[in-house]
Design a protein around this motif. Structure first.
Motif, mmCIF file in Angstrom:
data_model
loop_
_atom_site.group_PDB
_atom_site.id
_atom_site.type_symbol
_atom_site.label_atom_id
_atom_site.label_comp_id
_atom_site.label_asym_id
_atom_site.label_seq_id
_atom_site.Cartn_x
_atom_site.Cartn_y
_atom_site.Cartn_z
ATOM 1 N N ASN A 426 0.817 -1.218 0.000
ATOM 2 C CA ASN A 426 0.000 0.000 0.000
ATOM 3 C C ASN A 426 0.850 1.267 0.000
ATOM 4 O O ASN A 426 0.491 2.282 0.609
ATOM 5 C CB ASN A 426 -0.967 0.011 1.193
ATOM 6 C CG ASN A 426 -2.136 0.955 0.985
ATOM 7 O OD1 ASN A 426 -2.625 1.112 -0.134
ATOM 8 N ND2 ASN A 426 -2.574 1.615 2.045
ATOM 9 N N SER A 462 3.984 9.083 7.111
ATOM 10 C CA SER A 462 3.079 9.093 8.259
ATOM 11 C C SER A 462 1.619 9.053 7.817
ATOM 12 O O SER A 462 1.215 9.758 6.885
ATOM 13 C CB SER A 462 3.329 10.348 9.099
ATOM 14 O OG SER A 462 2.434 10.421 10.185
ATOM 15 N N ASN A 463 0.843 8.175 8.469
ATOM 16 C CA ASN A 463 -0.610 8.116 8.284
ATOM 17 C C ASN A 463 -0.996 7.850 6.821
ATOM 18 O O ASN A 463 -1.941 8.434 6.298
ATOM 19 C CB ASN A 463 -1.246 9.416 8.770
ATOM 20 C CG ASN A 463 -2.731 9.275 9.058
ATOM 21 O OD1 ASN A 463 -3.204 8.178 9.369
ATOM 22 N ND2 ASN A 463 -3.475 10.350 8.937
ATOM 23 N N MET A 464 -0.280 6.954 6.152
ATOM 24 C CA MET A 464 -0.582 6.612 4.761
ATOM 25 C C MET A 464 -1.068 5.177 4.609
ATOM 26 O O MET A 464 -1.129 4.653 3.502
ATOM 27 C CB MET A 464 0.646 6.847 3.873
ATOM 28 C CG MET A 464 0.999 8.306 3.700
ATOM 29 S SD MET A 464 2.256 8.545 2.405
ATOM 30 C CE MET A 464 2.488 10.318 2.503
ATOM 31 N N ARG A 465 -1.366 4.495 5.714
ATOM 32 C CA ARG A 465 -1.889 3.132 5.696
ATOM 33 C C ARG A 465 -0.918 2.142 5.081
ATOM 34 O O ARG A 465 -1.308 1.128 4.507
ATOM 35 C CB ARG A 465 -3.228 3.079 4.958
ATOM 36 C CG ARG A 465 -4.300 3.959 5.579
ATOM 37 C CD ARG A 465 -5.606 3.858 4.805
ATOM 38 N NE ARG A 465 -6.633 4.739 5.382
ATOM 39 C CZ ARG A 465 -7.861 4.874 4.897
ATOM 40 N NH1 ARG A 465 -8.214 4.202 3.809
ATOM 41 N NH2 ARG A 465 -8.729 5.674 5.479
ATOM 42 N N VAL A 466 0.366 2.430 5.189
ATOM 43 C CA VAL A 466 1.392 1.520 4.691
ATOM 44 C C VAL A 466 1.471 0.310 5.618
ATOM 45 O O VAL A 466 1.423 0.445 6.848
ATOM 46 C CB VAL A 466 2.759 2.222 4.617
ATOM 47 C CG1 VAL A 466 3.842 1.258 4.145
ATOM 48 C CG2 VAL A 466 2.673 3.431 3.691
ATOM 49 N N SER A 467 1.574 -0.884 5.031
ATOM 50 C CA SER A 467 1.667 -2.104 5.822
ATOM 51 C C SER A 467 2.877 -2.908 5.394
ATOM 52 O O SER A 467 3.550 -2.589 4.412
ATOM 53 C CB SER A 467 0.386 -2.934 5.672
ATOM 54 O OG SER A 467 0.190 -3.296 4.317
ATOM 55 N N LEU A 485 7.358 7.330 10.188
ATOM 56 C CA LEU A 485 6.489 6.252 9.712
ATOM 57 C C LEU A 485 5.322 6.010 10.663
ATOM 58 O O LEU A 485 4.703 4.932 10.639
ATOM 59 C CB LEU A 485 7.297 4.958 9.548
ATOM 60 C CG LEU A 485 8.487 5.021 8.568
ATOM 61 C CD1 LEU A 485 9.239 3.695 8.554
ATOM 62 C CD2 LEU A 485 8.011 5.366 7.167
ATOM 63 N N ARG A 487 1.646 5.997 12.606
ATOM 64 C CA ARG A 487 0.230 5.843 12.233
ATOM 65 C C ARG A 487 0.068 5.067 10.928
ATOM 66 O O ARG A 487 -0.621 5.491 10.008
ATOM 67 C CB ARG A 487 -0.450 7.209 12.127
ATOM 68 C CG ARG A 487 -0.417 8.011 13.413
ATOM 69 C CD ARG A 487 -1.214 9.309 13.272
ATOM 70 N NE ARG A 487 -1.126 10.105 14.486
ATOM 71 C CZ ARG A 487 -0.200 11.023 14.721
ATOM 72 N NH1 ARG A 487 0.722 11.263 13.810
ATOM 73 N NH2 ARG A 487 -0.183 11.698 15.849
ATOM 74 N N ASN A 488 0.705 3.898 10.850
ATOM 75 C CA ASN A 488 0.553 2.992 9.720
ATOM 76 C C ASN A 488 0.228 1.598 10.239
ATOM 77 O O ASN A 488 -0.244 1.440 11.380
ATOM 78 C CB ASN A 488 1.821 2.994 8.867
ATOM 79 C CG ASN A 488 1.929 4.229 7.990
ATOM 80 O OD1 ASN A 488 1.108 4.441 7.103
ATOM 81 N ND2 ASN A 488 2.947 5.064 8.228
ATOM 82 N N ASN A 489 0.458 0.597 9.449
ATOM 83 C CA ASN A 489 0.175 -0.788 9.835
ATOM 84 C C ASN A 489 1.413 -1.655 9.678
ATOM 85 O O ASN A 489 1.340 -2.787 9.186
ATOM 86 C CB ASN A 489 -0.972 -1.341 8.976
ATOM 87 C CG ASN A 489 -2.249 -0.557 9.138
ATOM 88 O OD1 ASN A 489 -2.755 -0.395 10.252
ATOM 89 N ND2 ASN A 489 -2.787 -0.045 8.035
ATOM 90 N N ASN A 511 1.897 1.753 15.277
ATOM 91 C CA ASN A 511 2.018 0.671 14.297
ATOM 92 C C ASN A 511 1.826 -0.659 15.014
ATOM 93 O O ASN A 511 1.182 -0.707 16.079
ATOM 94 C CB ASN A 511 3.380 0.732 13.600
ATOM 95 C CG ASN A 511 3.426 1.754 12.471
ATOM 96 O OD1 ASN A 511 2.873 1.529 11.399
ATOM 97 N ND2 ASN A 511 4.089 2.887 12.720
#
Length: 569
Positions: A426, A462-467, A485, A487-489, A511
């Motif tokens: 993502n 930050s906060n980009m839903r990267v997993s 990094l 607020r992601n996963n 995270n």
């Protein structure tokens, strides 16, 4: 036989430092016969090294007599039908679907059933916050490639929406502004063609949003052909690319010449002028002795005058940007000419002597300049030389814009980011092509240093839903000062980052990291912010971090540490 290189006449000393010109003329008069192309290349390199002011790739024209040359090698090209789902064979060339070369965008089929096959599909790219979308294609390192992109809009963004205007980029170099509005109104396609050197094992060809882009960008075809070493070999492709402005077959009454007539599938468009007479040449002229290897058929037609008077052409037909241009003009005399006189002519561009006393033979001749300044309308004039009583003629011509290559991200950073990409999901859609260049087109969340060889100095996703997992390769981005990094996963362990000797801020909060905080992080002297709260970390917070002077450390809430007594919160 020999390649015969003749220097320009002294009258061509325009815009030039004439003392350097004279010294070069002497050298060429002493070594006017070059046995092999490699010999000539070595001579060029020697001239460049010895003359601090004059560089051989500047704007001096040369004339190259046509002589036998080794045969053209095996045709090597990659032809991509953008948006297609199945391979196809068109005009003897095999086109591949594009899904293997691009990771984003939407394939679309146009409803017009009468279109040329490769124009019936395209790939569309969304108009959003991402600025650059790239095809990444395999190439031979140090190979010289003809790159062509083609666009047929077909109202893919709606009947009431005009085609978007956007930028075209190769690796880190700005190539052109794509504007197909006029072509759309006339129901036509448009192509852009250039020559670039492959600096690695892949080449990225990108469409990119600019301030005029107001709807989804698109591309219909992408084609790359490996060129022979001799083609355009007077250009230093370590520093420049060549963007095609015009390539014409003068007097040609038929369709454009391309593969298989042209061994590299270059397009030679017909060109006519109402004030000139088209003529044909029944001779069999071999183009194998011309460095640029034009198709032999370009010598089968020409434009000329009825009498031995000046031939005037407004060519290229469009107004040119203020730049330097590569210009090549091709001539061949008729074998059935009844005159005993020789055809010798002078060439002028915008009133400036380009070449004097061109002896047009039946075997053909080309005159070229590697960097000639042009701006606005261009007027080409051919006049009979003194003592010549035959009308001037011209068979073909090429004008290519000299493109100064942009910068590049240093290789070690590119490799590190590519490995990081493989471990994450993502990611932003524009994580393809050169990470830092051209300026203003870096990957989303990637901040780079200035200069032609850029380093990655910060990552902010930050906060980009990267997993996914945070690859240890991130530690190879040794110029990083910030890793943001939060607020992601992201999951898995925090890698060893001790090699990042410039790191100042490490934000990994919110995270799903597991395991312990690496104690090696404490050896980073420059680190003054470490945020790891709201993860699934365990073990003990390293005492070396708890006692590190000047470090703002956040470990809670969240996490499952066994000792938090001295942890800052």
């Amino acid at each position: 036989m020999l390649l015969v290189l003749q220097r320009v006449a002294p009258e061509t000393c325009v815009f030039l430092l004439c003392p350097s010109v004279l010294s070069i003329k002497v050298r060429f008069s002493r070594a006017s016969h070059i046995k092999k192309l490699s010999d000539l290349n070595r001579l060029f390199r020697a001239l460049s090294a010895e003359d601090a002011v004059y560089k051989w790739e500047t704007l001096f024209p040369y004339v190259l007599q046509s002589v036998p040359r080794r045969s053209v090698g095996v045709f090597k090209g990659l032809f991509i039908d953008c948006g297609a789902t199945e391979p196809s064979v068109i005009n003897g060339l095999r086109y591949l679907p594009d899904a293997s070369f691009v990771s984003t965008g939407t394939p679309k089929i146009l409803s017009n059933q009468s279109l040329f096959p490769t124009l019936s599909t395209l790939r569309s790219f969304p108009l959003d916050r991402h600025s650059k979308f790239c095809y990444v294609v395999p190439v031979y390192r140090s190979g010289k490639y003809l790159v062509r992109t083609t666009y047929f809009y077909g109202a893919v963004n709606g009947l009431d929406t005009l085609p978007p205007v956007f930028d075209l980029i190769v690796d880190g170099t700005f190539w052109a502004v794509v504007n197909t509005t006029e072509d759309y109104v006339r129901g036509l396609s448009r192509y852009y063609e250039a020559v670039f050197l492959a600096k690695g094992r892949t080449m990225s060809i990108c469409v990119a949003k600019n301030k005029l882009t107001d709807s989804d960008m698109f591309i219909s075809t992408l084609e790359l052909v490996l060129l022979e070493d001799s083609v355009y070999n007077s250009t230093n492709f370590e520093k420049y690319g060549l963007g095609v402005v015009a390539r014409n077959s003068f007097g040609n009454q038929g369709p454009s010449l391309r593969f298989p007539d042209d061994p590299f599938d270059r397009y030679w468009e017909p060109f006519h002028a109402s004030n000139l007479t088209p003529t044909t040449n029944r001779g069999n002229i071999s183009s194998s002795g011309f460095w640029n290897l034009p198709p032999s058929k370009v010598f089968g037609a020409a434009l000329t005058t009825d009498l031995p008077k000046p031939l005037e052409l407004h060519w290229p037909p469009m107004s040119l940007l203020n730049s330097s241009y590569y210009i090549a003009l091709y001539f061949a005399n008729h074998p059935d000419s009844l005159s005993d006189d020789s055809r010798v002519l002078n060439v002028y561009i915008n009133g400036i002597p380009y070449y004097k006393n061109v002896n047009v033979t039946q075997s053909g001749v080309v005159v070229f300049a590697t960097q000639w300044p042009l701006s606005g309308p261009t007027k080409l004039v051919l006049t009979p030389a003194d003592g010549s009583h035959m009308a001037p003629l011209i068979n073909a011509g090429e004008v290519l814009n000299i493109l100064v290559l942009g910068g590049r991200t240093v290789t070690r950073d590119v490799i590190a980011l590519e490995k990081l990409k493989k471990s994450l999901q993502n990611l932003p859609l524009d994580w393809n092509g050169d990470p830092c260049h051209p300026q203003g087109y870096s990957w989303t969340g990637v901040i780079c240093s200035d200069g032609p060889n850029s380093r990655v100095v910060a990552l902010n996703l930050s906060n980009m839903r990267v997993s996914g997992l945070l690859s240890p390769s991130i530690a190879n981005l040794t110029a990083l000062t910030d890793i943001i990094l939060g607020r992601n996963n992201l999951t898995g362990p925090i890698p060893d980052l001790s090699k990042l000797g410039r790191l100042e801020r490490l934000h990994l909060q919110d995270n799903g990291f597991t395991g312990e905080i690496p104690s090696s992080i404490a050896v980073i002297d420059t680190l003054h912010e470490l945020f790891v709260q709201n993860n699934n970390l365990t073990g003990q917070v390293p005492r070396s971090l708890l006692t590190k002077p000047g470090l703002f450390l956040q470990t809670s809430p969240g996490n499952n540490f066994t000792r938090l007594s001295n942890t800052l919160s």
